[in-house]
Design a protein around this motif. Structure first.
Motif, PDB file in Angstrom:
ATOM      1  N   LYS A 275      -5.386   9.254   3.882  1.00 13.97           N
ATOM      2  CA  LYS A 275      -5.717   8.220   2.909  1.00 13.97           C
ATOM      3  C   LYS A 275      -4.448   7.436   2.595  1.00 13.97           C
ATOM      4  O   LYS A 275      -3.400   8.023   2.315  1.00 13.97           O
ATOM      5  CB  LYS A 275      -6.276   8.823   1.619  1.00 13.97           C
ATOM      6  N   ILE A 276      -4.552   6.115   2.639  1.00 17.43           N
ATOM      7  CA  ILE A 276      -3.432   5.238   2.316  1.00 17.43           C
ATOM      8  C   ILE A 276      -3.871   4.371   1.150  1.00 17.43           C
ATOM      9  O   ILE A 276      -4.809   3.579   1.263  1.00 17.43           O
ATOM     10  CB  ILE A 276      -3.032   4.377   3.520  1.00 17.43           C
ATOM     11  N   SER A 277      -3.191   4.512   0.003  1.00 15.95           N
ATOM     12  CA  SER A 277      -3.616   3.866  -1.241  1.00 15.95           C
ATOM     13  C   SER A 277      -2.523   2.918  -1.720  1.00 15.95           C
ATOM     14  O   SER A 277      -1.393   3.338  -1.958  1.00 15.95           O
ATOM     15  CB  SER A 277      -3.899   4.924  -2.318  1.00 15.95           C
ATOM     16  N   LEU A 278      -2.865   1.636  -1.873  1.00 17.07           N
ATOM     17  CA  LEU A 278      -1.887   0.630  -2.269  1.00 17.07           C
ATOM     18  C   LEU A 278      -1.937   0.393  -3.772  1.00 17.07           C
ATOM     19  O   LEU A 278      -2.984   0.070  -4.327  1.00 17.07           O
ATOM     20  CB  LEU A 278      -2.150  -0.682  -1.523  1.00 17.07           C
ATOM     21  N   VAL A 279      -0.780   0.548  -4.424  1.00 18.56           N
ATOM     22  CA  VAL A 279      -0.689   0.351  -5.871  1.00 18.56           C
ATOM     23  C   VAL A 279      -0.238  -1.073  -6.193  1.00 18.56           C
ATOM     24  O   VAL A 279      -0.840  -1.762  -7.014  1.00 18.56           O
ATOM     25  CB  VAL A 279       0.266   1.388  -6.500  1.00 18.56           C
ATOM     26  N   THR A 280       0.849  -1.536  -5.556  1.00 16.59           N
ATOM     27  CA  THR A 280       1.331  -2.903  -5.775  1.00 16.59           C
ATOM     28  C   THR A 280       1.702  -3.535  -4.433  1.00 16.59           C
ATOM     29  O   THR A 280       2.007  -2.850  -3.471  1.00 16.59           O
ATOM     30  CB  THR A 280       2.571  -2.923  -6.688  1.00 16.59           C
ATOM     31  N   GLY A 281       1.699  -4.875  -4.396  1.00 18.04           N
ATOM     32  CA  GLY A 281       2.115  -5.587  -3.188  1.00 18.04           C
ATOM     33  C   GLY A 281       1.003  -5.722  -2.168  1.00 18.04           C
ATOM     34  O   GLY A 281      -0.175  -5.840  -2.502  1.00 18.04           O
ATOM     35  N   LYS A 282       1.382  -5.684  -0.891  1.00 14.30           N
ATOM     36  CA  LYS A 282       0.425  -5.796   0.210  1.00 14.30           C
ATOM     37  C   LYS A 282       0.977  -5.055   1.418  1.00 14.30           C
ATOM     38  O   LYS A 282       2.171  -5.116   1.707  1.00 14.30           O
ATOM     39  CB  LYS A 282       0.175  -7.267   0.568  1.00 14.30           C
ATOM     40  N   VAL A 283       0.113  -4.333   2.130  1.00 14.09           N
ATOM     41  CA  VAL A 283       0.550  -3.610   3.320  1.00 14.09           C
ATOM     42  C   VAL A 283      -0.425  -3.858   4.464  1.00 14.09           C
ATOM     43  O   VAL A 283      -1.593  -4.196   4.251  1.00 14.09           O
ATOM     44  CB  VAL A 283       0.664  -2.080   3.083  1.00 14.09           C
ATOM     45  N   LYS A 284       0.086  -3.682   5.657  1.00 10.70           N
ATOM     46  CA  LYS A 284      -0.752  -3.718   6.858  1.00 10.70           C
ATOM     47  C   LYS A 284      -0.725  -2.343   7.488  1.00 10.70           C
ATOM     48  O   LYS A 284       0.335  -1.742   7.660  1.00 10.70           O
ATOM     49  CB  LYS A 284      -0.237  -4.761   7.855  1.00 10.70           C
ATOM     50  N   VAL A 285      -1.898  -1.824   7.838  1.00 13.57           N
ATOM     51  CA  VAL A 285      -2.017  -0.518   8.468  1.00 13.57           C
ATOM     52  C   VAL A 285      -2.477  -0.727   9.911  1.00 13.57           C
ATOM     53  O   VAL A 285      -3.519  -1.343  10.153  1.00 13.57           O
ATOM     54  CB  VAL A 285      -3.017   0.393   7.718  1.00 13.57           C
ATOM     55  N   GLU A 286      -1.696  -0.218  10.859  1.00 21.12           N
ATOM     56  CA  GLU A 286      -2.008  -0.398  12.271  1.00 21.12           C
ATOM     57  C   GLU A 286      -2.314   0.939  12.926  1.00 21.12           C
ATOM     58  O   GLU A 286      -1.661   1.947  12.634  1.00 21.12           O
ATOM     59  CB  GLU A 286      -0.826  -1.040  13.000  1.00 21.12           C
TER      60      GLU A 286
END
Length: 333
Positions: A210-221
């Motif tokens: 599980k990848i959970s984003l709290v702030t900002g923006k991410v890309k998961v590849e």
């Protein structure tokens, strides 16, 4: 489109790479946002500058004057019979010597380029066991909270183009902003890329990730399929351990980040889930007597509490007794 060669002769770009400050960082950050097509060439130019060390050459005192005087005293050789045939050689030599002297005097050669040696990257590996948590500050200023039974690998110094780390288990990461060096976390075949953000990754082997984003923006590849997903704050990517299917859903930020703040949290947890959480949190082994008829959906929150206090509270609600002997705990129903 601007080439790396054009960047390398741009005084403002060189000043930013060599001597960055708030003003230059702000200018180039806005420039990159407005000229995203140039990022690849910009990064290549920056890499070249960072791998190159300039050492200023200072001519010895009086050298320039000596060269000028030498040029003024040069006279063509007096060979009347050969003058007609070799005058062009004399003229060419004089032009070459004058050009070389002018180049030296003007300072074009006043810097010698010396390739900086390639440094060997030293990888560090941090591990936690049951009952243990760890907080790290990386070389770039990013902070990492490592949960129990986890492993985190990172270099002593990050490269000029990216910041790459490897995770097994669970970690909460606050990434220091660096628009030119994306922060990449490799976990279970997925690469999570961020520039400046905070997120939680929970990798549990055969139980999925599980990848959970709290702030900002991410890309998961996905490394194997080149598939990628963009997460925004409050979104969580879950990959099913059996089918490999991925889904994005909302999550409660407090639930995800509570463990790093010393908060032991249960939300409709079954008895097996409660036991697993307690064993990992306190580093103990729990044995149960007569648990067959017990059905739990336990919800509660404990901040910096001892195992004994937590079990007393649970036992009052769930009607059980317990015994603690060192690292062994017995729960009696």
């Amino acid at each position: 489109m601007k080439t790396k060669e054009e960047f390398l002769i741009d005084p403002e770009f060189i000043a930013w790479v060599r001597h960055p400050n708030d003003h230059l960082n702000d200018y180039w950050s806005k420039w990159m946002d407005a000229n995203s097509a140039n990022l690849r060439e910009l990064k290549l130019a920056r890499e070249i500058l960072l791998r190159t060390n300039y050492q200023e050459y200072k001519a010895p005192a009086g050298m320039k004057d000596a060269i000028r005087q030498k040029l003024l005293t040069i006279k063509p050789a007096d060979h009347p019979r050969e003058k007609k045939n070799y005058r062009w050689i004399i003229n060419l030599a004089a032009v070459f010597l004058i050009g070389l002297a002018l180049v030296w005097i003007s300072g074009v050669f006043n810097k010698d380029i010396v390739e900086s040696p390639v440094e060997n990257v030293v990888m560090h590996h941090k591990r936690t066991v049951s009952g243990e948590k760890l907080q790290l500050t990386l070389a770039d200023g990013s902070r990492v909270w490592l949960n129990s039974n986890s492993e985190f690998s990172f270099p002593d110094k990050f490269g000029a183009t990216e910041r790459r780390v490897i995770l097994k288990g669970e970690a909460f990461i606050e990434v220091e902003k660096d628009s030119l060096r994306p922060f990449r976390v490799v976990a279970q075949g997925l690469v999570t890329t961020a520039l400046g953000t905070s997120f939680n990754i929970k990798e549990k082997g055969d139980l999925g990730i599980k990848i959970s984003l709290v702030t900002g923006k991410v890309k998961v590849e996905n490394v194997s399929t080149s598939e990628d997903f963009i997460l925004r704050p409050g979104e969580e990517l879950h990959r099913d351990p059996i089918t490999g299917e991925k889904s994005i859903r909302k999550f409660d930020t407090h639930t995800i980040s509570s463990w790093k703040d010393g908060i032991l949290l249960f939300e409709k947890s079954s008895l097996d889930e409660v036991v697993e959480i307690l064993e990992n949190w306190y580093g103990v082994k729990i044995n149960m007597q007569n648990p067959t008829k017990v059905t739990w959906e336990f919800s509660s929150e404990y901040r910096n509490q001892s195992l004994e206090n937590v079990l007393k509270s649970m036992g009052y609600v769930q009607n059980f007794e317990f015994d603690i002997k060192g690292k062994n705990v017995t729960i009696k129903f």
